[in-house]
Design a protein around this motif. Structure first.
Motif, PDB file in Angstrom:
ATOM      1  N   PRO A  60      37.497  71.990  36.507  1.00 53.27           N
ATOM      2  CA  PRO A  60      37.802  71.664  37.879  1.00 53.27           C
ATOM      3  C   PRO A  60      36.837  70.871  38.435  1.00 53.27           C
ATOM      4  CG  PRO A  60      36.927  73.907  37.691  1.00 53.27           C
ATOM      5  CD  PRO A  60      36.891  73.387  36.206  1.00 53.27           C
ATOM      6  N   LEU A  61      37.230  69.590  39.011  1.00 52.87           N
ATOM      7  CA  LEU A  61      35.833  68.831  39.416  1.00 52.87           C
ATOM      8  C   LEU A  61      35.399  69.002  40.552  1.00 52.87           C
ATOM      9  CD1 LEU A  61      37.270  65.256  38.257  1.00 52.87           C
ATOM     10  CD2 LEU A  61      35.136  66.539  37.718  1.00 52.87           C
ATOM     11  N   LEU A  62      34.503  69.227  41.183  1.00 52.44           N
ATOM     12  CA  LEU A  62      33.844  69.525  42.474  1.00 52.44           C
ATOM     13  C   LEU A  62      33.164  68.321  43.150  1.00 52.44           C
ATOM     14  CD1 LEU A  62      32.162  72.873  42.054  1.00 52.44           C
ATOM     15  CD2 LEU A  62      34.237  72.481  43.142  1.00 52.44           C
ATOM     16  N   GLU A  63      32.499  67.462  42.269  1.00 55.05           N
ATOM     17  CA  GLU A  63      31.974  66.176  42.813  1.00 55.05           C
ATOM     18  C   GLU A  63      31.822  65.461  41.413  1.00 55.05           C
ATOM     19  OE1 GLU A  63      28.643  66.436  45.367  1.00 55.05           O
ATOM     20  OE2 GLU A  63      28.627  64.225  45.574  1.00 55.05           O
ATOM     21  N   VAL A  64      31.981  63.904  41.673  1.00 55.91           N
ATOM     22  CA  VAL A  64      31.488  62.992  40.698  1.00 55.91           C
ATOM     23  C   VAL A  64      30.810  61.947  41.386  1.00 55.91           C
ATOM     24  CG1 VAL A  64      32.550  61.111  39.125  1.00 55.91           C
ATOM     25  CG2 VAL A  64      33.936  63.260  39.465  1.00 55.91           C
ATOM     26  N   LEU A  65      29.594  61.704  40.683  1.00 48.66           N
ATOM     27  CA  LEU A  65      28.714  60.577  41.403  1.00 48.66           C
ATOM     28  C   LEU A  65      28.849  59.539  40.398  1.00 48.66           C
ATOM     29  CD1 LEU A  65      25.240  62.828  41.434  1.00 48.66           C
ATOM     30  CD2 LEU A  65      27.424  62.735  43.268  1.00 48.66           C
ATOM     31  N   GLU A  66      29.223  58.333  41.124  1.00 45.82           N
ATOM     32  CA  GLU A  66      29.416  56.834  40.342  1.00 45.82           C
ATOM     33  C   GLU A  66      28.167  56.442  39.665  1.00 45.82           C
ATOM     34  OE1 GLU A  66      30.843  57.128  43.932  1.00 45.82           O
ATOM     35  OE2 GLU A  66      32.223  55.470  44.013  1.00 45.82           O
ATOM     36  N   GLY A  67      28.370  55.627  38.826  1.00 44.89           N
ATOM     37  CA  GLY A  67      27.231  54.868  37.823  1.00 44.89           C
ATOM     38  C   GLY A  67      25.793  54.866  38.452  1.00 44.89           C
ATOM     39  N   GLY A  68      24.925  55.579  37.980  1.00 39.47           N
ATOM     40  CA  GLY A  68      23.675  55.375  38.202  1.00 39.47           C
ATOM     41  C   GLY A  68      23.137  56.421  39.463  1.00 39.47           C
TER      42      GLY A  68
ATOM     43  N   MET B 144      57.120  53.106  56.670  1.00 40.18           N
ATOM     44  CA  MET B 144      55.715  53.231  56.424  1.00 40.18           C
ATOM     45  C   MET B 144      54.725  52.421  57.255  1.00 40.18           C
ATOM     46  SD  MET B 144      56.566  53.034  52.276  1.00 40.18           S
ATOM     47  CE  MET B 144      58.156  52.387  52.387  1.00 40.18           C
ATOM     48  N   TYR B 145      53.588  53.175  57.593  1.00 42.90           N
ATOM     49  CA  TYR B 145      52.736  52.462  58.325  1.00 42.90           C
ATOM     50  C   TYR B 145      51.229  52.525  57.833  1.00 42.90           C
ATOM     51  CZ  TYR B 145      56.457  53.655  61.487  1.00 42.90           C
ATOM     52  OH  TYR B 145      57.854  53.640  62.049  1.00 42.90           O
ATOM     53  N   ILE B 146      50.478  51.442  58.110  1.00 42.05           N
ATOM     54  CA  ILE B 146      49.019  51.320  57.670  1.00 42.05           C
ATOM     55  C   ILE B 146      48.385  51.886  58.796  1.00 42.05           C
ATOM     56  CG2 ILE B 146      47.153  49.711  57.021  1.00 42.05           C
ATOM     57  CD1 ILE B 146      49.200  47.805  55.854  1.00 42.05           C
ATOM     58  N   THR B 147      47.536  53.114  58.638  1.00 42.24           N
ATOM     59  CA  THR B 147      46.760  53.509  59.742  1.00 42.24           C
ATOM     60  C   THR B 147      45.387  53.063  59.883  1.00 42.24           C
ATOM     61  OG1 THR B 147      45.867  55.389  58.240  1.00 42.24           O
ATOM     62  CG2 THR B 147      48.183  55.680  59.138  1.00 42.24           C
ATOM     63  N   ARG B 148      44.676  53.564  60.803  1.00 39.86           N
ATOM     64  CA  ARG B 148      43.058  53.437  60.854  1.00 39.86           C
ATOM     65  C   ARG B 148      42.197  54.479  60.170  1.00 39.86           C
ATOM     66  NH1 ARG B 148      42.664  53.422  67.228  1.00 39.86           N
ATOM     67  NH2 ARG B 148      42.633  55.908  67.425  1.00 39.86           N
ATOM     68  N   ILE B 149      43.053  55.394  59.299  1.00 42.34           N
ATOM     69  CA  ILE B 149      42.265  56.491  58.728  1.00 42.34           C
ATOM     70  C   ILE B 149      41.747  55.788  57.581  1.00 42.34           C
ATOM     71  CG2 ILE B 149      42.641  58.713  57.499  1.00 42.34           C
ATOM     72  CD1 ILE B 149      44.991  59.159  59.338  1.00 42.34           C
ATOM     73  N   ALA B 150      40.509  55.867  57.369  1.00 43.32           N
ATOM     74  CA  ALA B 150      39.946  55.190  56.080  1.00 43.32           C
ATOM     75  C   ALA B 150      39.958  56.315  55.051  1.00 43.32           C
ATOM     76  CB  ALA B 150      38.306  54.755  56.406  1.00 43.32           C
ATOM     77  N   CYS B 151      40.279  56.273  53.687  1.00 43.82           N
ATOM     78  CA  CYS B 151      40.336  56.865  52.721  1.00 43.82           C
ATOM     79  C   CYS B 151      38.825  56.928  51.967  1.00 43.82           C
ATOM     80  CB  CYS B 151      40.921  56.300  51.429  1.00 43.82           C
ATOM     81  SG  CYS B 151      42.939  56.313  51.812  1.00 43.82           S
ATOM     82  N   ARG B 152      38.542  57.899  51.541  1.00 47.41           N
ATOM     83  CA  ARG B 152      37.160  57.882  50.959  1.00 47.41           C
ATOM     84  C   ARG B 152      37.354  57.053  49.876  1.00 47.41           C
ATOM     85  NH1 ARG B 152      36.577  64.118  49.247  1.00 47.41           N
ATOM     86  NH2 ARG B 152      34.504  63.379  48.702  1.00 47.41           N
ATOM     87  N   PRO B 153      35.876  55.860  49.840  1.00 48.52           N
ATOM     88  CA  PRO B 153      35.957  54.982  48.893  1.00 48.52           C
ATOM     89  C   PRO B 153      35.442  55.670  47.352  1.00 48.52           C
ATOM     90  CG  PRO B 153      34.151  54.906  50.136  1.00 48.52           C
ATOM     91  CD  PRO B 153      35.060  56.039  50.751  1.00 48.52           C
ATOM     92  N   ALA B 154      35.750  54.828  46.650  1.00 48.10           N
ATOM     93  CA  ALA B 154      35.217  55.132  45.177  1.00 48.10           C
ATOM     94  C   ALA B 154      34.880  53.851  44.502  1.00 48.10           C
ATOM     95  CB  ALA B 154      36.369  56.097  44.404  1.00 48.10           C
ATOM     96  N   GLY B 155      33.779  53.777  43.986  1.00 47.87           N
ATOM     97  CA  GLY B 155      33.372  52.595  43.416  1.00 47.87           C
ATOM     98  C   GLY B 155      33.810  51.092  44.241  1.00 47.87           C
ATOM     99  N   LYS B 156      34.626  50.351  43.479  1.00 48.83           N
ATOM    100  CA  LYS B 156      35.283  49.058  44.280  1.00 48.83           C
ATOM    101  C   LYS B 156      36.409  49.500  44.952  1.00 48.83           C
ATOM    102  CE  LYS B 156      33.945  46.176  40.290  1.00 48.83           C
ATOM    103  NZ  LYS B 156      33.946  47.249  39.331  1.00 48.83           N
TER     104      LYS B 156
END
Lengths: 269, 269
Positions: A60-68, B144-156
């Protein structure tokens, strides 16, 4: 002298960082989430992340830290994953090469870090509900066993599930299931109850990791999926390099265990 | 002539594969899980998988197919992801280049396929509980609507959350929340209730995708996270290449909706 039961997560991590604590973390900084650690070079990161997604009970993933990245964000805002774990295992091509107290010298810019839930998080709830947790009572590391249950493979990653075992009095097994079910992010409900041979465990007195514990007359062995599973997967999948915590020697976070109640683990169908 | 409400998933996929159905799949093969599609070259796969893990409400993973695989296992044992979706969107560097009815000519050996839950799966439960689902009543694509809620980013990967909207009579909002909460693998409970402007939606009569629906006097607009979110992320993150379903035109699986009750979505802290 710090009493580990009373010391908080920051104090414990500080001791660990300075090399002054290299023992198991069961019963330490009670009340706070502890996490299993897996660090892999970037080329293995997708396969392992997918493995966790497909095997949410052991992983069960709690947190993933991206490369580096070596600083956690969610589990603590003041931790360094390279120094804040009591003991690390370094595996090369699936072989345990060494056990070390910090990994700054081994760090690579492409390392991806995975922090997985640990069943210690539901032990406090069990104890409060008067379900005995034997390895805490006996001040030992939890007994862990490699089973013959195969995890669902993902890319290059495959291997058997590792479990923890707690002997439970028969009249409290239902309660143990009910309570741990509420913690899916830290392995959740048991994966087996009652017959170790059914899951490939021959001798409860000889765990593959951790310490054996006393099983009293009439007590039922109850098995939960364990975050040491990735180490069994590493042994089998043989990535060029992998760093994990040493079984039982976990990362101590600043997150209270209560925050995990009813919080889902990663996992699809 | 096939009546889409009565036709089963195999029949519908066969029609779709032969190019005989390119309309939205709302209300089609009722009772079976439908899935959103995202296909990315291998170099983006880790970032996107991590994005899903961090954003389980808009991106609940149902199945991931490893590099080059185009046959599902869990959602159906007899489907080909290259042909079994009514319409595909092909994006290059974040720009919609074309919409096509199959993607065999574009297939690459390193393509990783992600199938995400869709809120259609809880609509049957809403209807059975006499909560109206307007776009089904009006035989339209869901708005469907694009909101201004930002998703949590991951890498790119980064971008705003896309939501679906259903107008609900005030005395049934509680019921709609309660029912959909039981389906975390298909977006689960609403992410907002009542005030579109609070999440950056200016005009409910002009959805970004799908069709507008009638909102009767006194009805409350209720918003759920939507599996079209990845397409908003693609527009923003601009991977070299990405193939998705065309909004509303989903993959029809063989999995009954009931199997998703109380099944967790991917997601960590």
């Amino acid at each position: 002298m710090v009493k580990p039961g009373q010391a908080g997560p920051k104090e414990m991590r500080s001791l660990i960082r300075r090399g002054k604590w290299d023992r198991p973390t069961a019963g330490v900084a009670m009340g706070y989430v502890q996490a299993n650690l897996v660090i892999l070079p970037g080329e293995y990161a997708f396969d392992f992340l997918l493995f966790c997604q497909r095997n949410p009970k052991p992983c069960p993933l709690l947190e993933v830290l991206e490369g580096g990245r070596y600083r956690t964000r969610l589990l603590s805002s003041a931790a360094d994953i390279r120094t804040d774990i009591p003991k690390y295992n370094l595996y090369r091509k699936g072989k345990l090469e060494r056990t070390v107290k910090e990994i700054r010298d081994f760090w690579q810019d492409d390392f991806v870090t995975f922090l997985l839930g640990c069943s210690f998080s539901f032990e406090e709830a069990l104890i409060k509900a008067r379900v005995p947790v034997r390895h805490v009572e006996e001040n030992r590391n939890v007994p862990m066993y490699i089973t013959r249950i195969a995890c669902r493979p993902a890319g290059k990653m495959r291997g058997p599930m590792v479990v923890t075992m707690r002997p439970i009095p028969p009249d409290k097994v239902e309660r143990a299931v009910r309570i741990t079910s509420r913690y899916p992010a830290v392995h959740g409900s048991p994966i087996h109850i009652g017959d170790p041979s059914k899951i490939g465990i021959k001798d409860l007195s000889r765990p593959d990791f951790g310490d054996p514990v006393t099983i009293r007359k009439g007590e039922v062995p109850v098995f939960w999926a364990c975050g040491v599973t990735p180490q069994a997967v590493i042994l089998k999948s043989k990535p060029d390099l992998c760093i994990t915590h040493s079984p039982g020697h976990l990362f101590i976070s600043d997150l209270p265990n209560e925050e995990l109640v009813d919080r889902p683990a990663a996992g699809g169908l």
